[in-house]
Enzyme design. Sequence first.
Site, short mmCIF file in Angstrom:
data_model
loop_
_atom_site.label_atom_id
_atom_site.label_comp_id
_atom_site.label_asym_id
_atom_site.label_seq_id
_atom_site.Cartn_x
_atom_site.Cartn_y
_atom_site.Cartn_z
CD GLU A 57 -9.73 -9.84 -6.44
OE1 GLU A 57 -8.71 -9.97 -5.76
OE2 GLU A 57 -9.73 -9.44 -7.62
CB CYS A 85 -5.36 -4.95 -5.37
SG CYS A 85 -6.93 -4.34 -6.05
CB CYS A 88 -10.24 -6.24 -4.81
SG CYS A 88 -10.16 -6.14 -6.62
#
Length: 146
Positions: A57, A85, A88
């Site tokens: 990402e 996560c 990100c």
Amino acid sequence: MDIFTDEFFMQKALHEAEVAYAKGEIPVGAVIVAGNQIIAKSHNLTEMLNDVTAHAEMQSITAAANFLGGKYLKNCTLYVTLEPCQMCAGALYWSQISKIVFGASDEHRGYRALGTKLHPKTEVIHGILEQECGDLVRKFFAERRR
């Protein structure tokens, strides 16, 4: 009939995840789309770059911002094979991305489990090609735990 569906673009992200898998990286792939055009594509590069922030990402956000010539990703959609996560999700918040579509959930490290918020205007869709996306990650870790 519109061929540019969420499944179509998730297949492109899944291809990126397969590239990561072949390189020994955790198999997460991402593409960012604007107006049915892929403007960024990437996969995890944390091992190759020796950089914990080199998630798929993050790589895509940087590439898309460079393509667009600005830091905001309004009117863009991120397709990513695994739930982002916390790190990100924070970067996606600041990018003001319009939409996030992810495949497999990450029940332990995903942004939802950790209570991380996205931008209030960001739409989220999950479960697109969930089985295929999840199977690749499970296969990767099963091979490493032998």
